[in-house]
Write a protein that holds these residues in place. Structure first.
Motif, mmCIF file in Angstrom:
data_model
loop_
_atom_site.group_PDB
_atom_site.id
_atom_site.type_symbol
_atom_site.label_atom_id
_atom_site.label_comp_id
_atom_site.label_asym_id
_atom_site.label_seq_id
_atom_site.Cartn_x
_atom_site.Cartn_y
_atom_site.Cartn_z
ATOM 1 N N HIS A 91 -4.134 -9.984 -21.308
ATOM 2 C CA HIS A 91 -3.903 -8.328 -21.111
ATOM 3 C C HIS A 91 -5.267 -8.138 -22.060
ATOM 4 C CE1 HIS A 91 -0.649 -7.976 -18.538
ATOM 5 N NE2 HIS A 91 0.437 -8.423 -19.594
ATOM 6 N N SER A 92 -5.608 -9.091 -23.283
ATOM 7 C CA SER A 92 -6.723 -8.647 -23.710
ATOM 8 C C SER A 92 -7.750 -8.162 -23.087
ATOM 9 C CB SER A 92 -6.617 -9.448 -25.598
ATOM 10 O OG SER A 92 -7.458 -10.830 -24.805
ATOM 11 N N HIS A 93 -8.315 -9.412 -22.804
ATOM 12 C CA HIS A 93 -9.418 -8.941 -21.690
ATOM 13 C C HIS A 93 -9.597 -7.695 -20.845
ATOM 14 C CE1 HIS A 93 -8.162 -11.049 -18.770
ATOM 15 N NE2 HIS A 93 -8.925 -10.882 -17.838
ATOM 16 N N ARG A 94 -8.956 -7.442 -20.390
ATOM 17 C CA ARG A 94 -8.384 -6.306 -19.376
ATOM 18 C C ARG A 94 -8.342 -5.001 -20.014
ATOM 19 N NH1 ARG A 94 -4.741 -8.922 -14.659
ATOM 20 N NH2 ARG A 94 -6.111 -10.605 -14.109
ATOM 21 N N ARG A 95 -8.220 -4.719 -21.207
ATOM 22 C CA ARG A 95 -8.128 -3.316 -22.212
ATOM 23 C C ARG A 95 -6.512 -3.307 -22.070
ATOM 24 N NH1 ARG A 95 -12.548 -2.472 -25.559
ATOM 25 N NH2 ARG A 95 -14.447 -3.420 -24.010
ATOM 26 N N MET A 96 -5.427 -3.838 -22.122
ATOM 27 C CA MET A 96 -4.559 -3.911 -21.609
ATOM 28 C C MET A 96 -3.711 -3.566 -23.313
ATOM 29 S SD MET A 96 -3.335 -5.314 -17.988
ATOM 30 C CE MET A 96 -1.858 -4.306 -17.749
ATOM 31 N N THR A 97 -2.360 -3.521 -23.330
ATOM 32 C CA THR A 97 -1.624 -3.268 -24.427
ATOM 33 C C THR A 97 -1.116 -5.233 -24.433
ATOM 34 O OG1 THR A 97 0.227 -2.236 -22.871
ATOM 35 C CG2 THR A 97 -1.056 -1.160 -24.404
ATOM 36 N N GLY A 98 -0.465 -5.021 -25.869
ATOM 37 C CA GLY A 98 0.561 -6.472 -25.523
ATOM 38 C C GLY A 98 1.696 -5.981 -25.420
ATOM 39 N N PRO A 99 2.454 -6.708 -25.640
ATOM 40 C CA PRO A 99 4.011 -6.592 -25.021
ATOM 41 C C PRO A 99 4.761 -5.574 -26.169
ATOM 42 C CG PRO A 99 3.597 -8.971 -26.756
ATOM 43 C CD PRO A 99 2.740 -8.223 -26.117
ATOM 44 N N PHE A 100 5.964 -5.242 -25.923
ATOM 45 C CA PHE A 100 6.536 -4.450 -25.991
ATOM 46 C C PHE A 100 7.970 -4.990 -26.939
ATOM 47 C CE2 PHE A 100 4.618 -1.552 -23.342
ATOM 48 C CZ PHE A 100 3.616 -0.491 -23.864
ATOM 49 N N VAL A 101 7.469 -4.149 -28.441
ATOM 50 C CA VAL A 101 9.279 -4.407 -29.161
ATOM 51 C C VAL A 101 9.992 -3.122 -29.039
ATOM 52 C CG1 VAL A 101 10.255 -5.745 -31.440
ATOM 53 C CG2 VAL A 101 8.043 -5.940 -30.464
ATOM 54 N N ALA B 233 10.454 0.485 -19.767
ATOM 55 C CA ALA B 233 10.105 0.014 -18.305
ATOM 56 C C ALA B 233 8.616 0.557 -19.124
ATOM 57 C CB ALA B 233 9.942 0.615 -17.106
ATOM 58 N N PRO B 234 7.469 -0.595 -19.499
ATOM 59 C CA PRO B 234 7.227 -1.526 -19.338
ATOM 60 C C PRO B 234 7.796 -2.623 -20.231
ATOM 61 C CG PRO B 234 5.171 -0.908 -20.076
ATOM 62 C CD PRO B 234 6.091 0.516 -19.756
ATOM 63 N N LYS B 235 9.079 -3.829 -19.305
ATOM 64 C CA LYS B 235 9.696 -4.317 -20.181
ATOM 65 C C LYS B 235 9.299 -5.192 -21.124
ATOM 66 C CE LYS B 235 12.806 -8.278 -18.944
ATOM 67 N NZ LYS B 235 13.474 -9.327 -18.501
ATOM 68 N N PRO B 236 10.359 -4.769 -22.067
ATOM 69 C CA PRO B 236 9.438 -5.184 -23.404
ATOM 70 C C PRO B 236 10.061 -6.538 -24.334
ATOM 71 C CG PRO B 236 12.096 -4.369 -23.697
ATOM 72 C CD PRO B 236 11.422 -3.724 -21.856
ATOM 73 N N ALA B 237 9.696 -7.369 -24.440
ATOM 74 C CA ALA B 237 9.787 -8.674 -24.600
ATOM 75 C C ALA B 237 11.296 -9.308 -26.073
ATOM 76 C CB ALA B 237 8.727 -9.550 -25.898
ATOM 77 N N VAL B 238 11.317 -7.785 -26.774
ATOM 78 C CA VAL B 238 12.232 -7.873 -27.450
ATOM 79 C C VAL B 238 12.916 -6.859 -27.847
ATOM 80 C CG1 VAL B 238 11.306 -8.992 -29.236
ATOM 81 C CG2 VAL B 238 13.652 -8.824 -29.331
ATOM 82 N N ARG B 239 14.368 -6.331 -27.656
ATOM 83 C CA ARG B 239 14.746 -5.625 -28.241
ATOM 84 C C ARG B 239 15.563 -5.275 -29.379
ATOM 85 N NH1 ARG B 239 15.303 -4.969 -22.074
ATOM 86 N NH2 ARG B 239 14.984 -2.769 -22.130
ATOM 87 N N PHE B 240 15.552 -4.675 -30.356
ATOM 88 C CA PHE B 240 16.364 -4.316 -31.709
ATOM 89 C C PHE B 240 17.507 -3.283 -31.533
ATOM 90 C CE2 PHE B 240 12.753 -6.415 -33.188
ATOM 91 C CZ PHE B 240 12.804 -7.484 -33.698
#
Length: 912
Positions: free
Chosen positions: A704-714, A861-868
């Motif tokens: 994702h980084s080279h496409r300037r997209m955001t990383g995973p969500f928490v 959405a987008p699906k998170p990597a982990v939820r608290f």
């Protein structure tokens, strides 16, 4: 030292210039050579290359390994690693042989072997210390061969222990540790008597022994060609439990048999009960290579030492190397692995006439034991003659009328007897290996010193060596030794000192960090969670805890000590920074309590308990087919046992099946949470982490980084969703959720992750903007970067209020909600989190909880990597524990990797 060879002696010793060396030379010049083992009388030189060098070297290098341990090496290490072991071992000894040949062809080499070479080259101080080491190497070597002989005798004539299989044979000798010690003592006494009479008896028997050995070895090779498949009955002490006789197959040459023995499969050695590894198996195998000095020790009795020693020693080394490798391939292609691992005497079982192999074992082993005993006594005698230890060894100089050093034989015999108390061959194999490796390193060092010193008179006629071969021999010998590192002692000292300085009374909230105790039932099913918690620890303490059910009262020893190696191997395999703490208890609850009370030291104690979630999911084996790179052992290596739960020992038991019972019930599980809260520990429940893959997370971040997209969500939901009338977002537990999410984001693997904070509000309530403003202000003060998302949950919360008998909505409730929020915040500030245990009395309907679960999923959405998620405290009424767990289960169902967190300690501050 003969009077006829002063020039040759000068040429050998000219590399050393110390006064002490000269004194030793002067002291020993008028005396006979050091312990000529086979000479009939002084100065008698009649032995050639074959009888004087090749035969004694072959007999010393063969014996126990070729008959009793070749199957052990292949069965444990496999073909590939066995060949590697032989190559490494023979590389080391070949470099040493080259150094021996160089020194032996530089002058008159008297008897005394390595001690004579080193003491005359490097001086008496260094030579004396190596001489003592070489003496003990021969003492332990003699005990090694005696124990090997006892093992062979017991496998044929020993009465099997009660409850074990009966093997055909004349089983008349009682078995057990003390009986084996008695047999070993008797055999050693026979060797002692022979040595007291004189070494010439052993010399006369050498020719007969070598003929017997060659005949036996020839029949072994022929057997692999002419003998068909055989079912072999395993010995009763092989470690296989069961009421019926256990068997293994000699298949003859079969492709599938050879393929099954290619890879390593390290298991427990049934003679010692110890878990094998590459280093331990190498130590046993290397004892077959420790006889290379036998020929050089005969220099005083050789017709032409400078001609016989190089050629005879190299010929013997090459012969043994070819024999070992060919025999390993034959064994691997015709014997099942279980036969190799559980019957070390299998060569006799598959022989056309089994007693022939037995005779070969007995004759070669007893000759090797006597050779080492004689060698030890002669080295001790040589040390006393050089007067390096003053009067301490004065009595050892006593000799018989024929010149036999009987007192040194007596001392050597007593020390070998002491070593026999070790009881098992494999137990002392490592000790013998270390001694001989150090001696070999010293011989190479002596040759290297003479070469680098460029002494004019160091002109050996054997020139197939350089300082490179000497250096390689030194490094190879030292690398294969399992050293104890002084750095470990220094680290221990420093750690202890700083732990004492880590005063818990000086703790401050601004220096808080997570110190985690993760309870693991079976590591096979939770490697994903273990790697995730490693990220969450933020340089804090991380402990893997495990409870084994049982009581120590009915056990002979602590069953957990042998399991630490498996857990630490897993820690290395997963590349996590964690300690391991195992406990034995009558219940999981008591075991967890024990770990919470005692884990850690001083200020380094767990403040957070992490538990896997209690649900009906069938665990998956994450270690299936995985391999330990350090040993080449698979995690799914099987050691047979009656207990199905131990089938994957020495690592971990099989994962729980669909119909297997759990070790704890629902109420006991909730009790774990309640106990931790009472003890002031934060609690985290981890669910669905079998779906978590850290490798995918890291690789996805790079894509994702080279496409300037955001990383995973928490995703963080800081509200107690099971108590919707609680409108506070700033209580201790909510802030704890935020802190853990922030800690996770600061780790290297998660640095591109983005926090999403979900604020549940009612759409018609004027408090919506006020709450959002306050929350953003709080995040700014806490220096937490997160995207706040407002979530309208009017329809969801309405289900709860309908259950309560009315609706509270919009502007109609503004005043009431303002008062309620104020009261609750004041209540939170005054609450003693260590003693108050609220009832959480609000009764939730399944309809409401399912609606909350759907709300969380809709906003994922987008699906998170982990939820608290906020974990409510368990109710004070224990009868509601099952209902509580049911509600938490419905709340977190199908949400992917989720942490349900109950925080009880302050963890954030706005102060500097």
């Amino acid at each position: 030292m003969s009077e006829k060879t002063p020039l040759l002696h000068y040429r050998l010793t000219s590399g050393s210039t110390s006064p002490e060396t000269k004194n030793v030379h002067d002291h020993s010049k008028a005396k006979a050579g050091i312990g000529r083992l086979w000479a009939k009388e002084k100065g008698d030189r009649k032995l050639g290359v074959m009888v004087g060098v090749v035969v004694p070297t072959l007999l010393s290098m063969f014996s126990v390994v070729v008959f009793l341990r070749i199957g052990f090496v292949v069965g444990q290490a496999g073909v590939y690693q066995s060949i590697v072991m032989f190559l490494v071992a023979y590389l080391i000894i070949t470099m040493t042989v080259l150094s021996v040949c160089a020194i032996s062809t530089n002058g008159a080499l008297d008897a005394g072997g390595a001690y004579y070479m080193i003491s005359r080259a490097l001086g008496p101080e260094f030579g004396g210390s190596i001489g003592i080491m070489f003496f003990f190497a021969n003492v332990c070597g003699s005990a090694l061969y005696i124990l090997g002989l006892v093992e062979a005798i017991m496998s044929t004539f020993g009465i099997p222990e009660e409850g074990t299989a009966v093997v055909a044979g004349l089983q008349v000798l009682p078995s057990g540790y003390w009986w084996s010690l008695l047999y070993g003592t008797a055999l050693l006494f026979i060797c002692f008597i022979v040595c007291l009479v004189g070494a010439h008896i052993y010399a006369k028997a050498t020719f007969v022994i070598v003929i017997i050995f060659v005949v036996v070895l020839t029949t072994i090779f022929i057997n692999f060609i002419i003998v068909g498949p055989i079912v072999v009955m395993l010995p009763g002490n092989s470690g296989l439990n069961g009421t019926s006789t256990r068997t293994a197959n000699y298949t003859g040459f079969r492709r599938h048999t050879f393929e099954g023995n290619l890879l390593p499969n390290y298991t427990v050695d049934y003679t010692t009960g110890a878990m094998m590894s590459f280093a331990k198996v190498f130590a046993v195998m290397f004892n077959g290579c420790t006889g290379i000095m036998a020929g050089s020790n005969m220099s005083g009795d050789l017709k032409n030492p400078s001609y016989a020693i190089p050629r005879g020693t190299l010929a013997a080394v090459l012969t043994t190397f070819i024999t070992y490798n060919v025999l390993s391939l034959l064994v691997a292609g015709s014997c099942e692995r279980i036969l190799l691992q559980k019957d070390y005497n299998f060569l006799g079982d598959i022989n056309i006439w089994p007693p022939l192999v037995t005779i070969g074992i007995y004759s070669s082993t007893i000759s090797a034991a006597m050779s080492n005993l004689i060698g030890a006594s002669r080295i001790l005698y040589a040390l006393s003659k050089d007067n390096l230890f003053g009067g301490f060894l004065a009595l050892v100089r006593k000799t018989s009328l024929s010149g036999n050093p009987w007192f040194s034989v007596l001392v050597s015999w007593l020390l070998v007897q002491v070593v026999l108390f070790a009881g098992q061959l494999n137990t002392i194999a490592s000790i013998v290996t270390i001694f001989f490796l150090l001696v070999y390193a010293a011989v190479n060092l002596a040759c290297l010193a003479l070469e680098l010193a460029s002494a004019p008179n160091f002109r050996p006629s054997f020139r197939c060596f350089t300082w490179h071969t000497c250096t390689l021999g030194i490094l190879g010998s030292l690398v294969m030794i399992n050293w104890g590192y002084i750095s470990q002692a220094l680290i221990f000292h420093q750690v202890r000192k700083y732990l004492l300085m880590l005063d818990v009374r000086k703790d401050h909230v601004k220096f808080w960090r997570p110190q985690l105790l993760l309870m693991v039932a079976n590591p096979r099913s939770c490697t994903g969670l273990m790697t995730f918690i490693n990220d969450l620890k933020k340089s804090g303490l991380y402990v893997l805890g495990h409870v084994k059910l049982g009581l120590l009262d009915g056990l002979p020893s602590d069953p957990l000590q042998s399991r630490y190696d498996s857990w630490l191997s897993l820690v290395d395999h997963l590349n996590i920074k964690a300690f391991v703490n195992l406990t034995l208890a009558d219940s999981v609850r008591h075991g967890v309590q024990n770990l919470l009370f005692i884990t850690g030291f001083g200020g380094m104690r767990p403040n957070t308990l992490v538990l896997g979630f209690y649900d009906d999911c069938i665990p998956e084996d994450d270690l299936q087919g995985k391999m330990l790179l350090s040993t080449g052992t698979g995690f799914d290596a099987v050691t047979p046992s009656i207990d199905r739960g131990e089938q994957r020992s020495p690592f971990f038991p099989d994962v729980r099946g669909a119909y297997d019972l759990k070790d704890l019930g629902e109420e006991e599980y909730v009790s774990l949470i309640a106990d931790a809260v009472k003890m002031g520990k934060n609690v985290t429940l981890a669910r669905n982490f079998n779906q978590f893959n850290r490798e995918v997370l890291v690789s996805g971040k790079k894509i994702h980084s080279h496409r300037r997209m955001t990383g995973p969500f928490v995703d963080v939901w800081p509200l107690n969703l099971l108590q919707p009338d609680s409108r506070a977002y700033v209580d201790i537990c909510s802030l704890f959720l935020l802190q853990l999410a922030c800690v996770l984001q600061e780790t290297r693997a998660w640095k591109h992750a983005r926090l999403r904070l979900f604020l549940c509000v009612e759409a018609g309530c004027s408090l919506k903007k006020e709450e959002e403003k306050k929350l953003r202000s709080m995040l700014k003060e806490l220096r937490i970067s997160a995207r706040v998302q407002m979530v309208a949950w009017d329809q969801v919360v309405e289900l709860h209020w309908q259950r309560r008998g009315g609706k509270v909505r919009g502007n109609l409730a503004e005043s009431a909600l303002n008062v309620e929020m104020k009261e609750r915040r004041e209540e939170v500030e005054k609450e003693d989190v260590f003693q108050i245990f609220p009832n959480n009395a609000a009764q939730m309907t399944d309809e409401y909880i399912c609606a909350v679960n759907n709300l969380i999923r809709r906003h994922g959405a987008p699906k998170p990597a982990v939820r608290f998620l906020y974990l409510p405290r368990p109710p004070a009424d224990t009868s509601l524990y099952c209902t509580y767990l049911h509600q938490v289960d419905m709340l977190s169902r199908d949400l992917g990797p989720t942490l349900l967190i109950q925080g009880v300690t302050p963890v954030v501050t706005t102060d500097l």
